[in-house]
Design an enzyme around this catalytic site. Sequence first.
Site, PDB file in Angstrom:
ATOM      1  N   GLU A 291       0.822  -1.219   0.000  1.00 28.56           N
ATOM      2  CA  GLU A 291       0.000   0.000   0.000  1.00 28.56           C
ATOM      3  C   GLU A 291       0.855   1.268   0.000  1.00 28.56           C
ATOM      4  O   GLU A 291       2.060   1.215   0.263  1.00 28.56           O
ATOM      5  CB  GLU A 291      -0.944   0.017   1.207  1.00 28.56           C
ATOM      6  CG  GLU A 291      -0.234   0.052   2.549  1.00 28.56           C
ATOM      7  CD  GLU A 291      -1.094   0.667   3.656  1.00 28.56           C
ATOM      8  OE1 GLU A 291      -1.615   1.779   3.469  1.00 28.56           O
ATOM      9  OE2 GLU A 291      -1.216   0.028   4.721  1.00 28.56           O
TER      10      GLU A 291
ATOM     11  N   LYS B   5      -5.520  10.708   1.048  1.00 30.87           N
ATOM     12  CA  LYS B   5      -5.686   9.341   1.546  1.00 30.87           C
ATOM     13  C   LYS B   5      -6.981   8.804   0.934  1.00 30.87           C
ATOM     14  O   LYS B   5      -8.059   9.330   1.192  1.00 30.87           O
ATOM     15  CB  LYS B   5      -5.774   9.379   3.071  1.00 30.87           C
ATOM     16  CG  LYS B   5      -6.116   8.060   3.720  1.00 30.87           C
ATOM     17  CD  LYS B   5      -6.268   8.254   5.230  1.00 30.87           C
ATOM     18  CE  LYS B   5      -7.095   7.140   5.829  1.00 30.87           C
ATOM     19  NZ  LYS B   5      -7.552   7.466   7.179  1.00 30.87           N
TER      20      LYS B   5
ATOM     21  N   SER C   5     -13.381   1.410  10.100  1.00 28.58           N
ATOM     22  CA  SER C   5     -12.605   1.510   8.863  1.00 28.58           C
ATOM     23  C   SER C   5     -13.246   0.716   7.722  1.00 28.58           C
ATOM     24  O   SER C   5     -13.730  -0.407   7.926  1.00 28.58           O
ATOM     25  CB  SER C   5     -11.194   0.985   9.095  1.00 28.58           C
ATOM     26  OG  SER C   5     -10.482   0.984   7.877  1.00 28.58           O
TER      27      SER C   5
ATOM     28  N   LYS D 123      -3.409  -1.732  15.676  1.00 29.03           N
ATOM     29  CA  LYS D 123      -2.985  -0.921  16.823  1.00 29.03           C
ATOM     30  C   LYS D 123      -4.109  -0.843  17.835  1.00 29.03           C
ATOM     31  O   LYS D 123      -5.276  -0.798  17.473  1.00 29.03           O
ATOM     32  CB  LYS D 123      -2.665   0.496  16.349  1.00 29.03           C
ATOM     33  CG  LYS D 123      -1.341   0.612  15.650  1.00 29.03           C
ATOM     34  CD  LYS D 123      -0.838   2.051  15.706  1.00 29.03           C
ATOM     35  CE  LYS D 123       0.500   2.148  15.008  1.00 29.03           C
ATOM     36  NZ  LYS D 123       0.346   2.394  13.582  1.00 29.03           N
TER      37      LYS D 123
HETATM   38  N1  PSU Z   1      -3.039   1.633  10.846  1.00 29.40           N
HETATM   39  C1  PSU Z   1      -1.715   1.697  11.039  1.00 29.40           C
HETATM   40  N2  PSU Z   1      -0.937   2.253  10.074  1.00 29.40           N
HETATM   41  C2  PSU Z   1      -1.467   2.758   8.908  1.00 29.40           C
HETATM   42  C3  PSU Z   1      -2.878   2.678   8.722  1.00 29.40           C
HETATM   43  C4  PSU Z   1      -3.620   2.095   9.710  1.00 29.40           C
HETATM   44  O1  PSU Z   1      -1.234   1.251  12.071  1.00 29.40           O
HETATM   45  O2  PSU Z   1      -0.721   3.276   8.066  1.00 29.40           O
HETATM   46  C5  PSU Z   1      -3.484   3.201   7.447  1.00 29.40           C
HETATM   47  C6  PSU Z   1      -3.754   2.050   6.464  1.00 29.40           C
HETATM   48  O3  PSU Z   1      -3.580   2.510   5.143  1.00 29.40           O
HETATM   49  C7  PSU Z   1      -5.226   1.753   6.718  1.00 29.40           C
HETATM   50  C8  PSU Z   1      -5.776   3.127   6.997  1.00 29.40           C
HETATM   51  O4  PSU Z   1      -5.880   1.149   5.636  1.00 29.40           O
HETATM   52  O5  PSU Z   1      -4.756   3.779   7.746  1.00 29.40           O
HETATM   53  C9  PSU Z   1      -7.067   3.078   7.755  1.00 29.40           C
HETATM   54  O6  PSU Z   1      -7.634   4.336   7.799  1.00 29.40           O
HETATM   55  P1  PSU Z   1      -9.121   4.504   8.337  1.00 29.40           P
HETATM   56  O7  PSU Z   1      -9.047   4.126   9.789  1.00 29.40           O
HETATM   57  O8  PSU Z   1      -9.457   5.953   8.144  1.00 29.40           O
HETATM   58  O9  PSU Z   1      -9.974   3.564   7.557  1.00 29.40           O
HETATM   59 MN    MN Z   2     -12.453   5.980   9.910  1.00 26.25          MN
END
Ligand code: PSU
Ligand code: MN
Length: 305
Positions: free
Chosen positions: A27, A88, A142, A161
């Site tokens: 990614e 993003k 997510s 995390k």
């Molecule tokens: N969690 C991490 N490192 C990251 C991400 C998540 O520990 O870099 C990034 C990944 O690209 C993941 C995105 O798909 O954040 C999720 O974002 P959101 O929670 O807004 O869906």
């Molecule tokens: Mn989100």
Amino acid sequence: MNLEKYLSITPEIAEAIKSGKPVVALESTILSHGMPYPENVEFAHKVEEIVRGEGAIPATTAILNGQLKVGLTAEELELMCKGEGVGKVSRRDVATYVAAGLPGATTVATTMMIAAMAGIKIFATGGIGGVHRGAETTMDISADLQELANTPVGVVCAGAKSLLDIGLTLEYLETMGVPVLGMDTNDFPAFYCRKSGFGVDFNVESPELCAKILATKWDLGLKGGAVIANPIPVEWELDFDEMEAVINKALELAKEQGIKGKATTPFLLSHIKEITKGVAFASNKELAYNNARMAAKIAVEMAKL
Ligand code: PSU
Ligand code: MN
């Protein structure tokens, strides 16, 4: 559908996919929104080299010049790492960025989507997105989880995390029918830590069995992907309680500053980085290298089936 118009795969990757050679998707949000420049440039190249070292072809994805890119040149990697004006891009943003010709970094959800369009089955990342703490009021879940439910790609990660609600994330994955496989572990890892206090559905023990489970899932016509949880190497593991304190501090700051929506995860990541003064960054890189290595091994096994 008119996918050919938008899907741009490098000749090397296209040939590998066509002839059934192992390919690993990577990614770009981790580059543009997850790591500092210029350290992320070295990371981006090294992670690709690690995949090659295991006999697989790396395919970093991004959205550039109205194209879904599979495989980036050194200049394109540099652009993603600099991250200036790079958005993003999750599933909902894809058509907008493509049509407007805007540069976009792909999240886990979008990378899975593009990988599946290209015919790539394995993807390595750091950690997946999930159900955020407090999601019962914010509804911040997510899009990565819905993608895992629907898109046939195996995602090798170091768990999630604990800025997320890991228990609810695992509940959501169960409801959506997404297997959570432990790579030689019974514990679902919490990114910097090998244990989260939650278990995995099954300890697969070897890349070979992991590949077989994925192939069987798709042979059976079951839709969606799988979480392949690969714990951080012991020597890079950080203390759970210390990280918990750091994460709580970052969550407090986000609340104070009213951070919402797609800004939440990048905000938390950057504050964790600041509070830990780079210690966590070294671990972050190492776990991602470890995932790239494991993903390549699984891709090599998949190619034998
Ligand atoms: N969690 C991490 N490192 C990251 C991400 C998540 O520990 O870099 C990034 C990944 O690209 C993941 C995105 O798909 O954040 C999720 O974002 P959101 O929670 O807004 O869906
Ligand atoms: Mn989100």
